[in-house]
Enzyme design. Structure first.
Site, mmCIF file in Angstrom:
data_model
loop_
_atom_site.group_PDB
_atom_site.id
_atom_site.type_symbol
_atom_site.label_atom_id
_atom_site.label_comp_id
_atom_site.label_asym_id
_atom_site.label_seq_id
_atom_site.Cartn_x
_atom_site.Cartn_y
_atom_site.Cartn_z
ATOM 1 N N LEU A 71 2.716 -6.029 16.738
ATOM 2 C CA LEU A 71 1.657 -6.874 17.305
ATOM 3 C C LEU A 71 1.548 -8.186 16.288
ATOM 4 C CD1 LEU A 71 -1.006 -4.185 18.013
ATOM 5 C CD2 LEU A 71 0.769 -5.002 19.650
ATOM 6 N N ASN A 95 -3.163 -1.926 3.689
ATOM 7 C CA ASN A 95 -2.928 -2.354 2.053
ATOM 8 C C ASN A 95 -2.241 -3.802 2.332
ATOM 9 O OD1 ASN A 95 -0.394 -1.640 3.050
ATOM 10 N ND2 ASN A 95 0.204 -1.115 1.247
ATOM 11 N N ALA A 137 -0.504 -7.442 -5.724
ATOM 12 C CA ALA A 137 -0.262 -6.129 -6.733
ATOM 13 C C ALA A 137 0.947 -5.532 -5.973
ATOM 14 C CB ALA A 137 -1.549 -5.206 -6.712
ATOM 15 N N TYR A 138 1.876 -5.344 -6.882
ATOM 16 C CA TYR A 138 3.096 -4.295 -6.728
ATOM 17 C C TYR A 138 3.088 -3.096 -7.805
ATOM 18 C CZ TYR A 138 4.485 -8.410 -4.118
ATOM 19 O OH TYR A 138 4.463 -9.579 -3.133
ATOM 20 N N ASP A 167 1.906 3.299 -6.832
ATOM 21 C CA ASP A 167 1.815 3.422 -5.517
ATOM 22 C C ASP A 167 1.465 5.018 -4.674
ATOM 23 O OD1 ASP A 167 2.362 0.962 -4.574
ATOM 24 O OD2 ASP A 167 4.354 0.925 -4.999
#
Length: 385
Positions: A71, A95, A137-138, A167
């Protein structure tokens, strides 16, 4: 097959690891998970590599059991489709980059007001407010910011843990909070807004190190294959080229290790090593003693002796060893899942109650379910009860 969350519909406005792992675990329990992806590109992890028969290793791990709806949320028609989905959904997990939902008119406050039964999980790097709330942010960035890299590795050589703990920890906090919110909604009829910041998650995981600094004034130093909190405790090469991992976590275990495993009752009674704080200060000399003992024995000899003495122990394995681990095979921890490239092995999810079905859904191709979802939810756009 259906699981305990059969009948629950989850939308994932998700990418990378944290949100997709959370929603995949909901799918493991039988929830219907609809992954909303950008047309033509999709989740960034789709493109990391082609390891799994042309599919990306990360994407296959994180996304089986889901449907994919491509979408374009910048287009009003597709936003209407999303609102049709939201009207019947139980949970939304997002996220996306900071401010992305707000720019689409899908901010947390607006969603909560429009869909009062909806459980809204807003995963971000740093939370709302504060000087860093605008930053991407990783996993590595959050681990660096939260200090976990400085207690990993060796002194002066910080390292990121190989597992993306920021994560994964965020995913599991989100997953558990959603289950609690579903339970609360059964009693109150109300949804919930659950903001989860990755920085907060890793800060919580750093609890013992924070207490050391706050109350002891001492920065914990990394010790490689060991723990800054206890000693002896680490990895020791064996005479047959393996590596034994063993150690102690209490004074009582230390006395057993010294007397029963090493055959050194003198060490067990030596006041210099009586308490864990003493042994941490003497870590180097104790590691040399344990290392010398292990270096004269095979791994099998060490493990038999350690088991007999009641000392925890393990073999240092590689990832190939894990893939072929006899404990996983003996306990039937593998199952097949479908993918666009055919069936592939995947682990059975942990934490299933006895009698719950193992729901093994497929890894979706990008947009594979878009047309069916458009038709279904346009026809039935009344709120989910």
């Amino acid at each position: 097959m259906s699981g305990p969350l059969d009948g629950i519909t989850v939308l994932g406005l998700e990418q990378a690891i944290a949100a997709p792992l959370c929603t995949r675990h909901l799918a493991d329990l039988g929830a219907r998970v609809i992954k909303v992806e950008q047309p033509g590109f999709g989740d960034s992890t789709r493109h990391y590599d082609g390891t799994v028969r042309g599919l990306a290793a990360h994407f296959v791990w994180l996304n089986h059991g889901k449907e994919s709806a491509a979408l374009d949320l910048t287009a009003s028609a597709d936003r209407e489709v999303l609102h049709d989905l939201l009207a019947r959904a139980d949970v939304i997990v997002s996220n996306l980059a900071p401010g992305a939902l707000d720019r689409l008119g899908l901010g947390v406050d607006e969603l909560a007001q429009r869909y009062p039964r909806l459980i809204i999980v807003d995963i971000s790097g740093y939370g709302r407010g504060g000087p860093l709330d605008h930053k991407r942010a990783y996993d590595l960035l959050i681990q660096a910011e939260a200090g976990s890299c400085t207690i990993t590795g060796r002194p002066g050589q910080p390292a990121k843990p190989g597992i993306p703990i920021a994560d994964i920890g965020t995913a599991l906090y989100a997953y558990s909070a959603i289950l609690a919110a579903l339970y609360e909604r059964e009693r109150t009829g109300r949804g919930a807004v659950i903001p989860i910041a990755m920085l907060d998650v890793v800060a919580e995981m750093m609890g013992f190190a924070l207490n050391q600094v706050i109350h002891g004034g001492v920065e914990p130093e990394p010790v490689g294959m060991g723990s800054p909190m206890v000693a002896p405790y680490g990895a020791y090469p064996t005479v047959d080229g393996q590596t034994a991992v063993l150690g102690t976590t209490s004074d009582r275990e230390w006395r057993r290790l010294a007397a029963d495993l090493l055959g050194r009752p003198d060490l067990a009674e030596d006041p210099r090593y009586a308490h864990n704080d003493d042994r941490v200060r003497a870590r180097t000399e104790l590691d040399e003693i344990v290392g010398a003992w292990c270096g004269q024995r095979t791994l099998a000899e060490i493990q038999r002796a350690a088991d007999a003495a009641g000392i925890g122990n393990a073999r240092l394995n590689g990832v190939r060893d894990l893939a072929e681990h006899p404990q996983l095979a003996a306990r039937n921890r593998w199952r097949d899942i479908d993918t666009p490239a055919g069936p592939v092995p995947a682990l059975v999810p942990p934490g299933l109650a006895q009698g719950w079905a193992t729901v093994s859904g497929s890894v979706p191709a990008l947009g594979a379910d878009t047309d069916a979802i458009r038709a279904e939810f346009a026809e039935h756009s009344t709120p989910h009860s």
